[in-house]
Write an enzyme that holds these catalytic residues in place. Structure first.
Site, PDB file in Angstrom:
ATOM      1  CG  ASP A 175       6.745   1.318 -10.035  1.00 48.14           C
ATOM      2  OD1 ASP A 175       5.761   1.733 -10.664  1.00 48.14           O
ATOM      3  OD2 ASP A 175       7.185   1.847  -9.001  1.00 48.14           O
ATOM      4  CE  LYS A 230       1.760   0.301  -9.816  1.00 46.30           C
ATOM      5  NZ  LYS A 230       3.136   0.416 -10.341  1.00 46.30           N
ATOM      6  CB  THR A 242      -0.932   0.022   1.236  1.00 49.44           C
ATOM      7  OG1 THR A 242      -0.133  -0.169   2.410  1.00 49.44           O
ATOM      8  CG2 THR A 242      -1.962  -1.068   1.186  1.00 49.44           C
ATOM      9  CD  GLU A 280       4.809 -13.730 -14.962  1.00 49.17           C
ATOM     10  OE1 GLU A 280       5.075 -12.962 -15.925  1.00 49.17           O
ATOM     11  OE2 GLU A 280       5.489 -14.713 -14.683  1.00 49.17           O
ATOM     12  CG  ASP A 303      10.955   5.469  -9.797  1.00 49.34           C
ATOM     13  OD1 ASP A 303      11.919   5.951  -9.162  1.00 49.34           O
ATOM     14  OD2 ASP A 303       9.890   5.138  -9.229  1.00 49.34           O
ATOM     15  CE  LYS A 315       5.451   9.181  -2.356  1.00 52.64           C
ATOM     16  NZ  LYS A 315       6.070   8.017  -3.020  1.00 52.64           N
TER      17      LYS A 315
HETATM   18  P1  ATP Z   1       4.312   3.084  -4.366  1.00 46.71           P
HETATM   19  O1  ATP Z   1       3.289   4.149  -4.368  1.00 46.71           O
HETATM   20  O2  ATP Z   1       4.405   2.257  -3.151  1.00 46.71           O
HETATM   21  O3  ATP Z   1       5.660   3.625  -4.804  1.00 46.71           O
HETATM   22  P2  ATP Z   1       4.504   1.786  -6.762  1.00 46.71           P
HETATM   23  O4  ATP Z   1       3.844   2.628  -7.770  1.00 46.71           O
HETATM   24  O5  ATP Z   1       5.962   1.973  -6.559  1.00 46.71           O
HETATM   25  O6  ATP Z   1       3.802   2.019  -5.441  1.00 46.71           O
HETATM   26  P3  ATP Z   1       5.129  -0.894  -7.605  1.00 46.71           P
HETATM   27  O7  ATP Z   1       6.545  -0.563  -7.375  1.00 46.71           O
HETATM   28  O8  ATP Z   1       4.749  -1.311  -8.988  1.00 46.71           O
HETATM   29  O9  ATP Z   1       4.153   0.269  -7.146  1.00 46.71           O
HETATM   30  O10 ATP Z   1       4.696  -2.059  -6.633  1.00 46.71           O
HETATM   31  C1  ATP Z   1       4.805  -1.905  -5.239  1.00 46.71           C
HETATM   32  C2  ATP Z   1       5.206  -3.232  -4.608  1.00 46.71           C
HETATM   33  O11 ATP Z   1       4.221  -4.227  -4.890  1.00 46.71           O
HETATM   34  C3  ATP Z   1       6.490  -3.811  -5.149  1.00 46.71           C
HETATM   35  O12 ATP Z   1       7.605  -3.339  -4.461  1.00 46.71           O
HETATM   36  C4  ATP Z   1       6.313  -5.299  -4.916  1.00 46.71           C
HETATM   37  O13 ATP Z   1       6.606  -5.624  -3.590  1.00 46.71           O
HETATM   38  C5  ATP Z   1       4.828  -5.479  -5.155  1.00 46.71           C
HETATM   39  N1  ATP Z   1       4.579  -5.874  -6.554  1.00 46.71           N
HETATM   40  C6  ATP Z   1       4.325  -5.047  -7.597  1.00 46.71           C
HETATM   41  N2  ATP Z   1       4.135  -5.737  -8.741  1.00 46.71           N
HETATM   42  C7  ATP Z   1       4.277  -7.038  -8.417  1.00 46.71           C
HETATM   43  C8  ATP Z   1       4.198  -8.269  -9.171  1.00 46.71           C
HETATM   44  N3  ATP Z   1       3.938  -8.271 -10.473  1.00 46.71           N
HETATM   45  N4  ATP Z   1       4.411  -9.426  -8.503  1.00 46.71           N
HETATM   46  C9  ATP Z   1       4.676  -9.421  -7.178  1.00 46.71           C
HETATM   47  N5  ATP Z   1       4.750  -8.314  -6.423  1.00 46.71           N
HETATM   48  C10 ATP Z   1       4.566  -7.130  -7.022  1.00 46.71           C
HETATM   49 MN    MN Z   2       7.701   1.117  -7.017  1.00 48.50          MN
END
Ligand code: ATP
Ligand code: MN
Length: 258
Positions: free
Chosen positions: A207, A79, A60, A147, A191, A62
């Site tokens: 991401d 997501k 979770t 996935e 990023d 931001k």
């Molecule tokens: P934040 O606002 O927390 O920065 P974010 O936009 O950075 O969110 P992501 O980095 O894509 O989002 O995902 C956050 C976390 O969710 C990752 O660090 C990972 O732990 C988990 N995650 C994301 N995508 C996957 C995936 N495809 N499989 C498993 N875990 C995932």
């Molecule tokens: Mn991220």
């Protein structure tokens, strides 16, 4: 964000469609992150049979929230970009410089939807270039399906949390992925760091919402920042290459092209 009774009604509706709602105790998280737009998008994805189970929260943040889910018994990551608290201004800048999305205008909602499409499109390009990224599985409005990287509902850890047996090998693999992303997928991640690389026997890049095409006015600067981040992280564990040399290897020149 959404009232508990609305959420309960929604749960009953999608359970009636044969979708399991795991972790009912996660109701509190879901109350906080789900708004009506998100519920509708989720409902549509369930209807399209792209989601067959919704599990608990993996992350979770931001900008967004990631939930575990299933599609025909296969693990997926769901997501969900927040609409109200999205960094709308930054998103607009990344979109404007990217030819694919330069014409996107509109409300906060429209921008977040475009952002979700952008991450889907970026993941697709990277996946088709053969890179280790989660396979993109679909999207609707502010929800992206991909996935699940991990096993038994446990996600692969972020690179920063892994005890690397051979850091130099992981470093080389990641530099290679940056190069393939640039040359084959024609994208800059923008990023990249030990937070956005998951590690399960090998590094996976995640991401990709902010990733831009090579013609973005700041593409070169973003690429250099990615390289610096990777060097900063790995310099604690192994020898790293000179950043100018790396840039030359990826782009073919160490200076920004005119
Ligand atoms: P934040 O606002 O927390 O920065 P974010 O936009 O950075 O969110 P992501 O980095 O894509 O989002 O995902 C956050 C976390 O969710 C990752 O660090 C990972 O732990 C988990 N995650 C994301 N995508 C996957 C995936 N495809 N499989 C498993 N875990 C995932
Ligand atoms: Mn991220």
């Amino acid at each position: 964000m959404v009232r508990r009774d609305v959420l309960e009604r929604f749960d009953r509706k999608i359970e009636a469609m044969g979708v399991r709602i795991k972790d009912a105790d996660q109701m509190k998280v879901r109350e906080d992150v789900f708004d009506e737009v998100t519920l509708i998008a989720l409902y549509r994805l369930v209807h399209r049979k792209l989601i067959s189970a919704v599990g608990g929260a993996i992350s979770t943040g931001k900008e967004g929230n990631v939930f575990y889910g299933e599609q025909d018994g296969r693990g997926i990551a769901i997501k969900i970009y927040r609409i109200q608290t999205a960094n709308f201004k930054a998103m607009t800048e990344y979109l404007a410089g990217d030819r694919r999305f330069a014409s996107v205008r509109g409300s906060r909602k429209e921008i977040v939807f475009a952002w979700t499409r952008k991450e889907y499109s970026n993941l697709t390009r990277a996946y088709e270039a053969g890179l280790p990224v989660p396979e993109p599985l679909g999207f609707d409005r502010n929800i992206l399906l991909m996935e699940f990287l991990g096993e038994d509902e446990v996600p692969c850890p972020q690179l920063r949390l892994v005890d690397l047996g051979d850091p130099a090998a992981a470093y080389r693999q990641i530099l290679d992925h940056i190069k393939t992303l640039y040359r084959q997928a024609r994208l800059v991640h923008a990023d990249l760091s030990e937070y956005n690389i998951l590690y399960c026997e090998k590094p996976y890049i995640i991401d990709m919402g902010q990733a831009v095409t090579r013609d973005h006015p700041r593409a070169f600067a973003f690429l250099l920042r990615d390289v610096k981040n990777v060097n900063r992280f790995f310099s604690r564990y192994c020898d790293v290459l000179d950043e100018q040399e790396i840039m030359k290897e990826i782009v073919g020149t160490s200076r920004r092209e005119p």
